[in-house]
Scaffold this motif. Structure first.
Motif, PDB file in Angstrom:
ATOM      1  N   ALA A   1      98.438  33.091   8.342  1.00  0.00           N
ATOM      2  CA  ALA A   1      97.743  33.462   7.105  1.00  0.00           C
ATOM      3  C   ALA A   1      97.729  32.283   6.132  1.00  0.00           C
ATOM      4  O   ALA A   1      96.695  31.970   5.525  1.00  0.00           O
ATOM      5  CB  ALA A   1      98.423  34.677   6.459  1.00  0.00           C
TER       6      ALA A   1
ATOM      7  N   SER B   1      90.493  35.104   3.236  1.00  0.00           N
ATOM      8  CA  SER B   1      90.651  34.996   4.686  1.00  0.00           C
ATOM      9  C   SER B   1      92.109  34.927   5.117  1.00  0.00           C
ATOM     10  O   SER B   1      92.437  35.302   6.244  1.00  0.00           O
ATOM     11  CB  SER B   1      89.909  33.759   5.199  1.00  0.00           C
ATOM     12  OG  SER B   1      90.454  32.584   4.631  1.00  0.00           O
ATOM     13  N   ALA B   2      92.986  34.458   4.248  1.00  0.00           N
ATOM     14  CA  ALA B   2      94.402  34.372   4.619  1.00  0.00           C
ATOM     15  C   ALA B   2      94.939  35.759   4.957  1.00  0.00           C
ATOM     16  O   ALA B   2      95.640  35.937   5.963  1.00  0.00           O
ATOM     17  CB  ALA B   2      95.217  33.749   3.478  1.00  0.00           C
ATOM     18  N   VAL B   3      94.610  36.721   4.140  1.00  0.00           N
ATOM     19  CA  VAL B   3      95.092  38.083   4.372  1.00  0.00           C
ATOM     20  C   VAL B   3      94.506  38.637   5.673  1.00  0.00           C
ATOM     21  O   VAL B   3      95.209  39.251   6.480  1.00  0.00           O
ATOM     22  CB  VAL B   3      94.744  38.982   3.169  1.00  0.00           C
ATOM     23  CG1 VAL B   3      95.073  40.440   3.464  1.00  0.00           C
ATOM     24  CG2 VAL B   3      95.496  38.502   1.930  1.00  0.00           C
TER      25      VAL B   3
ATOM     26  N   SER C   1     102.809  35.212   0.670  1.00  0.00           N
ATOM     27  CA  SER C   1     101.864  34.807   1.715  1.00  0.00           C
ATOM     28  C   SER C   1     102.539  34.589   3.062  1.00  0.00           C
ATOM     29  O   SER C   1     101.958  34.903   4.104  1.00  0.00           O
ATOM     30  CB  SER C   1     101.097  33.561   1.279  1.00  0.00           C
ATOM     31  OG  SER C   1     101.987  32.506   0.990  1.00  0.00           O
ATOM     32  N   ASP C   2     103.759  34.067   3.062  1.00  0.00           N
ATOM     33  CA  ASP C   2     104.474  33.859   4.328  1.00  0.00           C
ATOM     34  C   ASP C   2     104.806  35.178   5.032  1.00  0.00           C
ATOM     35  O   ASP C   2     105.115  35.170   6.226  1.00  0.00           O
ATOM     36  CB  ASP C   2     105.799  33.127   4.061  1.00  0.00           C
ATOM     37  CG  ASP C   2     105.831  31.756   4.714  1.00  0.00           C
ATOM     38  OD1 ASP C   2     104.802  31.318   5.253  1.00  0.00           O
ATOM     39  OD2 ASP C   2     106.895  31.120   4.668  1.00  0.00           O
ATOM     40  N   PHE C   3     104.777  36.271   4.296  1.00  0.00           N
ATOM     41  CA  PHE C   3     105.157  37.570   4.859  1.00  0.00           C
ATOM     42  C   PHE C   3     103.932  38.428   5.190  1.00  0.00           C
ATOM     43  O   PHE C   3     104.079  39.602   5.522  1.00  0.00           O
ATOM     44  CB  PHE C   3     106.046  38.351   3.874  1.00  0.00           C
ATOM     45  CG  PHE C   3     107.304  37.637   3.447  1.00  0.00           C
ATOM     46  CD1 PHE C   3     107.802  36.541   4.151  1.00  0.00           C
ATOM     47  CD2 PHE C   3     108.013  38.059   2.327  1.00  0.00           C
ATOM     48  CE1 PHE C   3     108.970  35.892   3.746  1.00  0.00           C
ATOM     49  CE2 PHE C   3     109.176  37.418   1.920  1.00  0.00           C
ATOM     50  CZ  PHE C   3     109.659  36.330   2.627  1.00  0.00           C
ATOM     51  N   THR C   4     102.731  37.844   5.127  1.00  0.00           N
ATOM     52  CA  THR C   4     101.510  38.626   5.338  1.00  0.00           C
ATOM     53  C   THR C   4     101.532  39.327   6.695  1.00  0.00           C
ATOM     54  O   THR C   4     101.375  40.546   6.791  1.00  0.00           O
ATOM     55  CB  THR C   4     100.273  37.718   5.227  1.00  0.00           C
ATOM     56  OG1 THR C   4     100.348  36.970   4.008  1.00  0.00           O
ATOM     57  CG2 THR C   4      98.995  38.531   5.242  1.00  0.00           C
ATOM     58  N   ALA C   5     101.727  38.550   7.754  1.00  0.00           N
ATOM     59  CA  ALA C   5     101.771  39.144   9.092  1.00  0.00           C
ATOM     60  C   ALA C   5     102.969  40.087   9.217  1.00  0.00           C
ATOM     61  O   ALA C   5     102.869  41.165   9.817  1.00  0.00           O
ATOM     62  CB  ALA C   5     101.835  38.048  10.156  1.00  0.00           C
TER      63      ALA C   5
ATOM     64  N   ALA D   1     106.981  37.736  10.100  1.00  0.00           N
ATOM     65  CA  ALA D   1     106.776  38.459  11.347  1.00  0.00           C
ATOM     66  C   ALA D   1     107.683  37.886  12.433  1.00  0.00           C
ATOM     67  O   ALA D   1     108.003  36.697  12.435  1.00  0.00           O
ATOM     68  CB  ALA D   1     105.318  38.357  11.782  1.00  0.00           C
TER      69      ALA D   1
ATOM     70  N   ASP E   1     103.104  28.838   0.586  1.00  0.00           N
ATOM     71  CA  ASP E   1     103.633  29.898   1.439  1.00  0.00           C
ATOM     72  C   ASP E   1     104.403  30.959   0.657  1.00  0.00           C
ATOM     73  O   ASP E   1     104.852  31.939   1.227  1.00  0.00           O
ATOM     74  CB  ASP E   1     104.507  29.330   2.564  1.00  0.00           C
ATOM     75  CG  ASP E   1     105.685  28.528   2.040  1.00  0.00           C
ATOM     76  OD1 ASP E   1     105.887  28.465   0.810  1.00  0.00           O
ATOM     77  OD2 ASP E   1     106.407  27.951   2.875  1.00  0.00           O
TER      78      ASP E   1
ATOM     79  N   CYS F   1      93.556  36.985   8.306  1.00  0.00           N
ATOM     80  CA  CYS F   1      94.192  36.307   9.440  1.00  0.00           C
ATOM     81  C   CYS F   1      95.606  36.830   9.656  1.00  0.00           C
ATOM     82  O   CYS F   1      96.019  37.055  10.796  1.00  0.00           O
ATOM     83  CB  CYS F   1      94.191  34.800   9.167  1.00  0.00           C
ATOM     84  SG  CYS F   1      94.785  33.820  10.541  1.00  0.00           S
ATOM     85  N   GLY F   2      96.340  37.035   8.575  1.00  0.00           N
ATOM     86  CA  GLY F   2      97.703  37.553   8.699  1.00  0.00           C
ATOM     87  C   GLY F   2      97.735  38.943   9.312  1.00  0.00           C
ATOM     88  O   GLY F   2      98.608  39.258  10.127  1.00  0.00           O
TER      89      GLY F   2
ATOM     90  N   VAL G   1     103.178  32.114  -2.554  1.00  0.00           N
ATOM     91  CA  VAL G   1     102.329  32.769  -3.554  1.00  0.00           C
ATOM     92  C   VAL G   1     101.924  34.157  -3.051  1.00  0.00           C
ATOM     93  O   VAL G   1     102.097  34.486  -1.881  1.00  0.00           O
ATOM     94  CB  VAL G   1     101.069  31.932  -3.872  1.00  0.00           C
ATOM     95  CG1 VAL G   1     101.464  30.517  -4.264  1.00  0.00           C
ATOM     96  CG2 VAL G   1     100.088  31.909  -2.705  1.00  0.00           C
TER      97      VAL G   1
ATOM     98  N   SER H   1      99.708  36.753  -1.400  1.00  0.00           N
ATOM     99  CA  SER H   1      98.830  36.433  -0.271  1.00  0.00           C
ATOM    100  C   SER H   1      97.363  36.345  -0.672  1.00  0.00           C
ATOM    101  O   SER H   1      96.630  35.500  -0.154  1.00  0.00           O
ATOM    102  CB  SER H   1      99.023  37.456   0.858  1.00  0.00           C
ATOM    103  OG  SER H   1      98.767  38.764   0.384  1.00  0.00           O
TER     104      SER H   1
ATOM    105  N   HIS I   1      96.980  38.694  13.184  1.00  0.00           N
ATOM    106  CA  HIS I   1      98.099  38.269  14.022  1.00  0.00           C
ATOM    107  C   HIS I   1      99.322  39.167  13.861  1.00  0.00           C
ATOM    108  O   HIS I   1     100.090  39.346  14.805  1.00  0.00           O
ATOM    109  CB  HIS I   1      98.433  36.801  13.729  1.00  0.00           C
ATOM    110  CG  HIS I   1      97.408  35.858  14.284  1.00  0.00           C
ATOM    111  ND1 HIS I   1      97.168  34.616  13.752  1.00  0.00           N
ATOM    112  CD2 HIS I   1      96.549  35.994  15.321  1.00  0.00           C
ATOM    113  CE1 HIS I   1      96.204  34.022  14.455  1.00  0.00           C
ATOM    114  NE2 HIS I   1      95.811  34.840  15.398  1.00  0.00           N
TER     115      HIS I   1
ATOM    116  N   VAL J   1      99.227  44.619   1.619  1.00  0.00           N
ATOM    117  CA  VAL J   1      99.358  43.329   2.290  1.00  0.00           C
ATOM    118  C   VAL J   1      98.773  42.187   1.463  1.00  0.00           C
ATOM    119  O   VAL J   1      99.244  41.050   1.536  1.00  0.00           O
ATOM    120  CB  VAL J   1      98.729  43.387   3.699  1.00  0.00           C
ATOM    121  CG1 VAL J   1      98.788  42.037   4.387  1.00  0.00           C
ATOM    122  CG2 VAL J   1      99.463  44.418   4.547  1.00  0.00           C
ATOM    123  N   ASP J   2      97.770  42.468   0.639  1.00  0.00           N
ATOM    124  CA  ASP J   2      97.175  41.382  -0.156  1.00  0.00           C
ATOM    125  C   ASP J   2      98.045  40.982  -1.333  1.00  0.00           C
ATOM    126  O   ASP J   2      97.727  40.024  -2.031  1.00  0.00           O
ATOM    127  CB  ASP J   2      95.765  41.751  -0.624  1.00  0.00           C
ATOM    128  CG  ASP J   2      95.727  43.010  -1.467  1.00  0.00           C
ATOM    129  OD1 ASP J   2      96.795  43.588  -1.754  1.00  0.00           O
ATOM    130  OD2 ASP J   2      94.616  43.412  -1.846  1.00  0.00           O
TER     131      ASP J   2
END
Lengths: 337, 337
Positions: B236, A235-237, A200-204, A135, B196, A239-240, B198, B200, A243, A195-196
């Motif tokens: 996330a 929860s990671a998804v 993971s770094d690209f979730t937002a 993001a 970061d 939160c992403g 994996v 999400s 934000h 998104v899931d």
């Protein structure tokens, strides 16, 4: 397009993709496949404005169809081998297969070979595009008002609330769009980032990209939330998305009577007021967003109890709430728009 | 193993992988490559217990080496084309190349061909294992005490705090282990999941798996945190680690003088007390974990100012704090163990 929806042993309560497509999709549903409910009908189980269809035991009982849609997704998103016969039968009839599983059907050797042999397509909805990135922190700058549905748990009605709110806003004459973030939303809307399933770094970033793309074209964006900010696995998804979407407003979705995280029963749900504080305080440093309304899934309650549950939920939320299936999401528009 | 570390234009302050490997790795570093600092030495820039090495302008000035390690990672994790000549030169000398970038060197046609031609290995540290899955919510059940470093932003010293605390605990006679979650930690420890990178949905699961694997063998696990819970792009991953690790205690890491999110300067950092509340209230529903200590990176300050900054940070935290590089992480052991 005529589709059959696979929902073995899970229809309707644990088949949220199936019920979402039945309620909000524009495809014609010729049958639901659930071996436990063969001979019944969709209308026996789902109330409100929903497509009806027969429920059958397997693909061999499905009338002419263009596609088989996998309408259930177990925790983990794996493929159940007990579904293989139905997928095989669909491909042998030349039907496309649409799946939102983490397990990609196109990577399954047997399915890939059958699809090639019979000229059928395998559409893995959860396969993210290649060009996603981190993001930039710019979703808050779009002109549209961004409304995000957040939840107390998985499967409490975030997708339903998103679809119903967007529909109600459009019926009230507003220019409103859904930002789909999960397999069901993507199947219904025909576009969107899963998104899931992104890095993971690209979730937002995966959410921001969609908000920025549509934020200049519409007055209201209704972003489909995922999971819950207190979920031990997902929860990671959540939160992403919170934000990445940089919403202006939040709608908190809950199911009446839910007391523990589904599938993680040792984790009790905190009080509703704690959810409100958590979501608002987590949103604030990136984009302040108050919880202005709530939705409550009361499908498991009689009418009188449902009314009481909604009133109690409104008191806990200190904001208006409704069950958008039993009642009408339009009741929330004043708070949300 | 003799390695050269690429850190063009970024050494030392923006080269945290390079400095981490110099401080905590067990490989022999024959040179750091930074065209802006050629002719200087590592010791000119890094204080404390750190390997020294010459700084050179390019791979052609590096003495005999077994591997080239990419010691910098721009926002987004892309490959900078200005590094291509050095990577090419390394491969042509038969050096392995170790990279923690999101961009996988093994997928680069030129590098893959050169590696094959010259018998060199390309190790993309950030490529996650295939067998990760969703968290089961069981990390809280391990016998070991789990300590997680959390941060006010990226690059404030979480990896350093983790390494220094684990080292101090071991020196005090405890059985302590690092759970690495990022490229630098993985390069130093020689194992770990790049959280970061994996899927999400598997963020928490990738951490839980490591905590469960090591939780029976050690008395203390020090989990390397990532990002910040208020980061517009990376929260996330932070949230997934918080819930996946299910820590008993938190250590809040900060850099003196940091006022805005690095690279996202329109986002001001909230007050330290707000971070404490946010991390503790977000942890509580899954696994309650108080912030019991803090670390402060004071590398940019003179000694007197550093002492004042640490004292001020302790007051804001209402817990003991130190700079583990300038001072000693052992100062925090009483609070943490």
């Amino acid at each position: 397009m005529d589709v059959a929806i696979l929902a073995h042993e899970k229809f309707p309560d644990l088949a949220k993709t199936a019920t979402g497509v039945l309620r909000y999709g524009d495809r014609n549903v010729v049958a639901v496949i659930d071996r436990d409910r063969a001979g019944e009908r969709v209308k026996d189980h789902l109330a409100g404005d929903v497509r009806d269809a027969p429920i059958v035991a397997g693909m061999d009982e499905v009338p002419a169809a263009d596609a088989l849609l996998i309408g259930i997704s177990p925790i983990g998103g794996g493929f159940e081998e007990s579904w293989r016969g139905d997928v095989r039968a669909a491909l042998e009839r030349g039907c496309d297969v649409i799946s939102g599983l983490h397990y990609f059907l196109a990577d399954d050797e047997e399915f890939a070979a059958l699809a090639a042999e019979y000229g059928a397509d395998l559409w893995d909805v959860r396969k993210p595009p290649e060009d996603l990135s981190v993001a930039e922190g710019i979703a808050g700058e779009v002109d549209a008002e961004v409304v995000l549905t957040v939840g107390t748990d998985c499967s409490v009605g975030k997708m339903t609330a998103t679809m119903e709110l967007a529909r109600a806003a459009r019926e009230a004459g507003h220019d409103a769009c859904v930002i789909p973030t999960g397999q069901t939303g993507i199947m219904i809307e025909g576009w969107g980032n899963p998104v899931d399933r992104v890095v993971s770094d690209f979730t937002a970033g995966a959410v921001e990209e969609m908000v920025v793309e549509r934020g200049g074209e519409y007055d209201y964006l209704f972003v489909e939330g995922q999971g819950s900010i207190v979920h031990p696995a997902y929860s990671a998804v959540t939160c992403g998305i919170l934000h990445g979407a940089a919403p202006d407003l939040l709608v908190l979705c809950h199911e009446a009577g839910r007391e523990a995280i589904h599938g993680y029963e040792s984790f009790e749900l905190p009080p509703i007021s704690e959810y409100v504080d958590l979501y608002e305080s987590l949103a604030a440093p990136v984009a302040p967003a108050p919880v202005v309304a709530g939705t409550l899934n009361t499908a498991g309650l009689e009418e009188g109890a449902a009314g009481e549950a909604i009133a109690a939920y409104e008191a806990e939320l200190d904001a208006p709430a409704t069950d958008p299936i039993r009642r009408d999401a339009a009741d929330l528009l004043e708070a949300v728009l």
